[in-house]
Design a protein around this motif. Sequence first.
Motif, short mmCIF file in Angstrom:
data_model
loop_
_atom_site.label_atom_id
_atom_site.label_comp_id
_atom_site.label_asym_id
_atom_site.label_seq_id
_atom_site.Cartn_x
_atom_site.Cartn_y
_atom_site.Cartn_z
N CYS A 284 9.90 103.84 71.51
CA CYS A 284 9.69 105.21 71.82
C CYS A 284 10.48 105.47 72.60
CB CYS A 284 8.19 105.52 72.93
SG CYS A 284 8.16 107.21 73.30
N ASN B 268 10.93 108.23 75.49
CA ASN B 268 10.26 109.02 76.24
C ASN B 268 10.29 107.05 77.31
OD1 ASN B 268 9.59 109.69 78.23
ND2 ASN B 268 7.29 110.16 77.06
N CYS B 269 9.28 106.31 76.85
CA CYS B 269 9.14 105.11 77.52
C CYS B 269 9.25 103.93 77.85
CB CYS B 269 7.51 105.27 77.86
SG CYS B 269 6.84 104.71 76.48
N CYS C 207 2.38 106.16 75.38
CA CYS C 207 2.08 107.53 76.77
C CYS C 207 2.46 109.12 75.16
CB CYS C 207 3.56 107.98 77.05
SG CYS C 207 4.82 107.75 75.80
N SER D 97 3.74 109.94 72.99
CA SER D 97 5.41 110.88 72.60
C SER D 97 5.32 110.54 71.09
CB SER D 97 6.51 110.48 73.26
OG SER D 97 7.60 111.36 72.86
N ASP E 8 8.47 111.30 69.83
CA ASP E 8 10.09 110.98 69.82
C ASP E 8 10.21 109.69 69.88
OD1 ASP E 8 12.76 111.56 70.36
OD2 ASP E 8 13.07 111.57 71.94
N GLU F 33 18.31 110.44 82.94
CA GLU F 33 18.10 111.46 81.90
C GLU F 33 17.92 111.27 80.44
OE1 GLU F 33 15.21 114.01 80.15
OE2 GLU F 33 15.37 113.68 82.79
N THR F 34 17.28 110.97 79.74
CA THR F 34 17.63 110.50 78.52
C THR F 34 18.54 111.34 77.55
OG1 THR F 34 15.36 109.01 77.70
CG2 THR F 34 16.37 109.16 75.87
#
Length: 772
Positions: free
Chosen positions: A5, A7-8, A22, A24, A26, A50-51
């Motif tokens: 993931c 995101n996480c 999470c 997500s 993505d 930030e990614t």
Amino acid sequence: MARVCANCGHRLGRKDKFCGECGSSDITETASVFGFEIAPKTKKCIYCGETLEGKAKFCWKCGKPTEGGIDLSFLDRKGNDYVAPENIVSSDNVAPGPQQQATPAPAPATAPQQSAQPLPELDFLKSPEDFSSSLGGDAEINFNSSGRVSSNSSSKKEENQYVHPAAAVWSLPQDGTPPQNPTGAPVQTNVTEAVPAQPVVTPVQAAQASPVAVSPVSQQVQNVPGQNFASVAGMAPTNGPAEEAARKAEEERKIAEQKAAEQRAAEEAARKAEEERKAAEQKAAEQKAAEEAARKAEEERKAAEEAARKAEEERKRAEEEAARKAEEERKRAEEEAARKAEEERKRAEEEAARKAEEERKRAEEEAARKAEEERKRAEEEAARKAEEERKRAEEEAARKAEEERKAAEEAARLAEEERKREEEAKKLEEMRAGADRDAAKAIKSMKSGANVGKGALEAVLDRYHEYENKSGVKMSEEADNAYFIDVEDLLGVFYYEENAFKLAFPLLKDAAMHGKGESGLCYSEYVLRNRVELPDEPEHLKIILEAVLEDEDVVKDDAKKIRALLALAKVYKDGVTVEKDMAKAFECYKESAELGSSKGVAMVGRCYLYGDGVKRDPKEAFAWNLKGAEAGEETGIRNIAVAYDYGTGVKRDPKAAVEWYKKLLAMISNDRFAKYRIAYCLSNPDRIVGYKPDDDMYREAYDYASQALEEGEKDAEYVIGYLRTLPINGGPNYTEAYSHFAKAANNGNSKAREWMSKFTKHGNGTYSLKSV
């Protein structure tokens, strides 16, 4: 490659579309380098975390450049072996102290010493001198709190102590013991040359120390010409992308092989454990069975000795001991039953609890699955509707254009069909006219006396059927169908006279419905004789037969009229599609008898005999039945034989009855009732008439009674029982006689029960008549 993931960082399966942590969608793919997962498609901002996309040069959130140093954020993806960058203390900011000395983390007491295993190279754990030499000059390398490399050209290397982030995770002790990570677990290594021990600060020491300021990040490293990531990090430079890819593939293959081997070893250990458990259970069961057998053998031996000893004791003591044992056995049985009941109850409760838990889990899984399916369905439905709307607009435009084109084609097709329909109608009219001409010709030839034959009529009927198939019109339903109905009438009668009833029945039925007399007569006779399915119309056959009796051709022919009267009489007599009316049936029988019908004569006699539709008059019945019998009518012969047999309308005469019964058998050889009555009249078992038969009459009576019994006439048992009491055919045989009387009595013959009371039964199962 692995799927994670974005995101996480949660690791996902190959078919997962959403993150299980999470939620997500993505998802990105990562590669494994030195045991760490890196994300080639994304990276993190070194300032705000930030990614970002892999090609981004500035952070969209904080606006700072992303090229400020080497990003080691892939270490964030490790599990228990990861130490956050903020817990790594640089020597630029913390003076060395006793707690900052490089000491190996103590291994757990129970942790086994592991032999050196090959691992990916750890070149980035080299000393600061080697690392700085790769940069050239007097560059000084430091790692700030975010894991970036900072450098300066100061020559005061001895004032700054180097701490590598990986060295903070795994420290290599100098005493030769296996390296330990901060959690205390041993770490395998394949480092073949001594790595200088470096001062490290563990996460615990970092937590105990006071917060310190972090030196700013230097931008000098990235500006060193000719240096790549591998050289800057202290790793040996590769000779090319192909070798690097091969090395990575080899490392991943080794890791996969190692995991497969561990899995196979685990499965083999589990299988061996299961086999050992089953062997132990089997051995315990065998041992328990052997102990039980030994115990039972010992108990039997003791019981035998006790029985031998107690045999010498008094009867009372033996009885008391037996009572005591019985009581013990009863108690033991009750305890065993109670134990089994308790075990069964516990087993049932456990099973119920297990099923309830399974049902709960199943319900939860089903709810989660349905929620996911509903969400996917909603997304798919939205996409589908949008696509359908687009396609509908396109299809609508295409449809309108196609409809206009088809309308033009349809107009042309309709015009062509109309033309073909007119031609087909003209051909059908010509076909119908031809069939009518042929039918008229065949009918005219038959009426003139010419023998046209069945073939000509069949050919005409085939032409009519061909017209029906092509036109879809039923000839029987058309108004102008006289020729067709005449052909059906003539051909149906032909088939009926030839006993081709399956071919005749539909033709006769159709012709009868259109008022054809002879067809109606044949149709009615067939229906009454075979009881085929009748229409629901009330008085169906009555209406047809009344029309037949009014037909000119039938009225002129007495034979046909008699047939119609007898058929109508049967309709009234049996109540076929009408209410039973024996009075009207009697009138029809009498009218047919007056026209010379022997069947009608016999049926009139029967009506007088039983009082059906007329006042009962046995003498009048005998007179009519005698006329029918003399004319050879089977019903008349039977009624005359019965009249002489029972004395109905005439004096009782068994000999005359025998003669008429024999005439009936000459017509119907398997009439069992006639055979039974012949035997009864010849043997005269009840002495109703005043004559005594001779032996020849008895023997003849026995033959007829035996034949009747074989054919199923149960009343013949009484006659045979009587004849077995006489000295004929090897008799008397009272045992056989009693057997036949008993069977007759079971069939309701009261006289047979009287005969049974005259017998005496002997001890050997035989019977004899009582002395009078």
